[in-house]
Design a protein around this motif. Sequence first.
Motif, PDB file in Angstrom:
ATOM      1  N   VAL A   1       0.858  -1.193   0.000  1.00  0.00           N
ATOM      2  CA  VAL A   1       0.000   0.000   0.000  1.00  0.00           C
ATOM      3  C   VAL A   1       0.891   1.239   0.000  1.00  0.00           C
ATOM      4  O   VAL A   1       1.690   1.433   0.921  1.00  0.00           O
ATOM      5  CB  VAL A   1      -0.929   0.017   1.235  1.00  0.00           C
ATOM      6  CG1 VAL A   1      -1.785   1.276   1.236  1.00  0.00           C
ATOM      7  CG2 VAL A   1      -1.804  -1.235   1.266  1.00  0.00           C
ATOM      8  N   VAL A   2       0.758   2.066  -1.037  1.00  0.00           N
ATOM      9  CA  VAL A   2       1.619   3.247  -1.171  1.00  0.00           C
ATOM     10  C   VAL A   2       0.769   4.466  -1.516  1.00  0.00           C
ATOM     11  O   VAL A   2      -0.058   4.423  -2.426  1.00  0.00           O
ATOM     12  CB  VAL A   2       2.686   3.043  -2.269  1.00  0.00           C
ATOM     13  CG1 VAL A   2       3.520   4.318  -2.447  1.00  0.00           C
ATOM     14  CG2 VAL A   2       3.601   1.870  -1.924  1.00  0.00           C
TER      15      VAL A   2
ATOM     16  N   TYR B   1      -1.871   5.274  -4.688  1.00  0.00           N
ATOM     17  CA  TYR B   1      -2.819   6.388  -4.788  1.00  0.00           C
ATOM     18  C   TYR B   1      -2.099   7.723  -4.627  1.00  0.00           C
ATOM     19  O   TYR B   1      -1.331   7.914  -3.681  1.00  0.00           O
ATOM     20  CB  TYR B   1      -3.897   6.254  -3.712  1.00  0.00           C
ATOM     21  CG  TYR B   1      -5.020   7.258  -3.838  1.00  0.00           C
ATOM     22  CD1 TYR B   1      -5.739   7.392  -5.019  1.00  0.00           C
ATOM     23  CD2 TYR B   1      -5.366   8.073  -2.759  1.00  0.00           C
ATOM     24  CE1 TYR B   1      -6.787   8.303  -5.130  1.00  0.00           C
ATOM     25  CE2 TYR B   1      -6.416   8.988  -2.853  1.00  0.00           C
ATOM     26  CZ  TYR B   1      -7.117   9.097  -4.049  1.00  0.00           C
ATOM     27  OH  TYR B   1      -8.136  10.001  -4.161  1.00  0.00           O
ATOM     28  N   ALA B   2      -2.357   8.621  -5.569  1.00  0.00           N
ATOM     29  CA  ALA B   2      -1.860   9.998  -5.468  1.00  0.00           C
ATOM     30  C   ALA B   2      -2.980  10.838  -4.877  1.00  0.00           C
ATOM     31  O   ALA B   2      -3.980  11.113  -5.546  1.00  0.00           O
ATOM     32  CB  ALA B   2      -1.450  10.516  -6.839  1.00  0.00           C
TER      33      ALA B   2
ATOM     34  N   ASP C   1      -9.790  15.030  -1.121  1.00  0.00           N
ATOM     35  CA  ASP C   1     -10.351  14.857   0.222  1.00  0.00           C
ATOM     36  C   ASP C   1     -10.774  13.425   0.509  1.00  0.00           C
ATOM     37  O   ASP C   1     -11.117  13.092   1.638  1.00  0.00           O
ATOM     38  CB  ASP C   1     -11.565  15.778   0.405  1.00  0.00           C
ATOM     39  CG  ASP C   1     -11.182  17.246   0.330  1.00  0.00           C
ATOM     40  OD1 ASP C   1     -10.064  17.587   0.781  1.00  0.00           O
ATOM     41  OD2 ASP C   1     -11.987  18.040  -0.191  1.00  0.00           O
ATOM     42  N   SER C   2     -10.773  12.570  -0.529  1.00  0.00           N
ATOM     43  CA  SER C   2     -11.250  11.204  -0.339  1.00  0.00           C
ATOM     44  C   SER C   2     -10.288  10.207  -0.983  1.00  0.00           C
ATOM     45  O   SER C   2      -9.445  10.569  -1.824  1.00  0.00           O
ATOM     46  CB  SER C   2     -12.646  11.039  -0.936  1.00  0.00           C
ATOM     47  OG  SER C   2     -12.615  11.315  -2.326  1.00  0.00           O
ATOM     48  N   LEU C   3     -10.412   8.947  -0.583  1.00  0.00           N
ATOM     49  CA  LEU C   3      -9.588   7.875  -1.126  1.00  0.00           C
ATOM     50  C   LEU C   3     -10.272   7.237  -2.336  1.00  0.00           C
ATOM     51  O   LEU C   3     -11.479   7.401  -2.535  1.00  0.00           O
ATOM     52  CB  LEU C   3      -9.357   6.803  -0.062  1.00  0.00           C
ATOM     53  CG  LEU C   3      -8.677   7.233   1.234  1.00  0.00           C
ATOM     54  CD1 LEU C   3      -8.644   6.062   2.213  1.00  0.00           C
ATOM     55  CD2 LEU C   3      -7.268   7.736   0.969  1.00  0.00           C
ATOM     56  N   ASP C   4      -9.498   6.508  -3.099  1.00  0.00           N
ATOM     57  CA  ASP C   4     -10.063   5.713  -4.190  1.00  0.00           C
ATOM     58  C   ASP C   4     -10.541   4.394  -3.587  1.00  0.00           C
ATOM     59  O   ASP C   4      -9.893   3.349  -3.720  1.00  0.00           O
ATOM     60  CB  ASP C   4      -9.001   5.479  -5.267  1.00  0.00           C
ATOM     61  CG  ASP C   4      -9.569   4.778  -6.494  1.00  0.00           C
ATOM     62  OD1 ASP C   4     -10.752   4.380  -6.465  1.00  0.00           O
ATOM     63  OD2 ASP C   4      -8.824   4.596  -7.466  1.00  0.00           O
ATOM     64  N   VAL C   5     -11.677   4.465  -2.906  1.00  0.00           N
ATOM     65  CA  VAL C   5     -12.179   3.322  -2.147  1.00  0.00           C
ATOM     66  C   VAL C   5     -12.430   2.119  -3.043  1.00  0.00           C
ATOM     67  O   VAL C   5     -12.138   0.975  -2.666  1.00  0.00           O
ATOM     68  CB  VAL C   5     -13.460   3.704  -1.376  1.00  0.00           C
ATOM     69  CG1 VAL C   5     -14.086   2.478  -0.723  1.00  0.00           C
ATOM     70  CG2 VAL C   5     -13.143   4.759  -0.333  1.00  0.00           C
ATOM     71  N   LYS C   6     -12.952   2.335  -4.228  1.00  0.00           N
ATOM     72  CA  LYS C   6     -13.263   1.211  -5.130  1.00  0.00           C
ATOM     73  C   LYS C   6     -12.009   0.402  -5.460  1.00  0.00           C
ATOM     74  O   LYS C   6     -12.011  -0.841  -5.400  1.00  0.00           O
ATOM     75  CB  LYS C   6     -13.918   1.708  -6.417  1.00  0.00           C
ATOM     76  CG  LYS C   6     -14.353   0.570  -7.348  1.00  0.00           C
ATOM     77  CD  LYS C   6     -15.010   1.086  -8.604  1.00  0.00           C
ATOM     78  CE  LYS C   6     -15.543  -0.073  -9.450  1.00  0.00           C
ATOM     79  NZ  LYS C   6     -14.510  -1.082  -9.765  1.00  0.00           N
ATOM     80  N   ASN C   7     -10.940   1.077  -5.813  1.00  0.00           N
ATOM     81  CA  ASN C   7      -9.701   0.376  -6.148  1.00  0.00           C
ATOM     82  C   ASN C   7      -9.139  -0.356  -4.931  1.00  0.00           C
ATOM     83  O   ASN C   7      -8.690  -1.511  -5.034  1.00  0.00           O
ATOM     84  CB  ASN C   7      -8.662   1.353  -6.698  1.00  0.00           C
ATOM     85  CG  ASN C   7      -7.382   0.658  -7.103  1.00  0.00           C
ATOM     86  OD1 ASN C   7      -7.386  -0.298  -7.876  1.00  0.00           O
ATOM     87  ND2 ASN C   7      -6.263   1.128  -6.568  1.00  0.00           N
TER      88      ASN C   7
END
Length: 243
Positions: free
Chosen positions: A115-116, A147-148, A153-159
Amino acid sequence: MKYVIINGSPRRKNTWKMVEQAKKNLNGEFEEIHLMKEKIPLCNGCFKCIVEGEERCPHRDIIQPIVDKLKSADGIIMACPVYAMNVTALLKNFLDHTAYFYHRPEFFTKKALVVVSTAGAGQKDVAKYIDETLRHWGVNKVYKITYACGGKDSLDVKNIDDVSQKFARDVESGKLHNPKFGDIVFYDVWKAMALSNDPIPADREFWFNRDLVSHDFAPEVNLNIAKKLFSKLMFFILKRVMK
């Protein structure tokens, strides 16, 4: 399932939020190792772990308990933000202390999730470096989430969910994948070195005591016919080069 998390960040912000999201898709118990709290002294490059054996590391009392937890895990999660286009000093220092795994891999039945996160760039290169390191350790399969998050304000939750679910299913399946050709080459390199006329003593003892010298790859992993033949050919060549 048992998962061990190595947190290479000095903080618990975006990278740790990604880990927490990934954990929602994993069933089991979690052991968290925050390298900031471990206060591992800097690796002094003494080479004792490689040449004489890891038990000769001057920082063994700190390193070995972490390694033991990794060995007991079903799945490994290694998390790290990008610092100056590379891994953090915390994670690099830990990996330097485990350099002997490049010579004496032990994690052939393990799966890992990398996880990066980054505020800008470099996340794919950092994930690739951690991936390569884990494969040198012998890890059977490595999944990566990058994830960049700069300005978001949010994460790429789906990925995160998609990749961590695949990781979870793989760990729970117990299936072992065929290694990449490059991983087979390195296996044959170290095996040939252990059988050379002037081997590193700790390497020779490891490869012979575990009878790895008698196999085309780790005995727990079944190679397909093409990769068996490839390993035999590579070892035939390397054995003659490394006399």
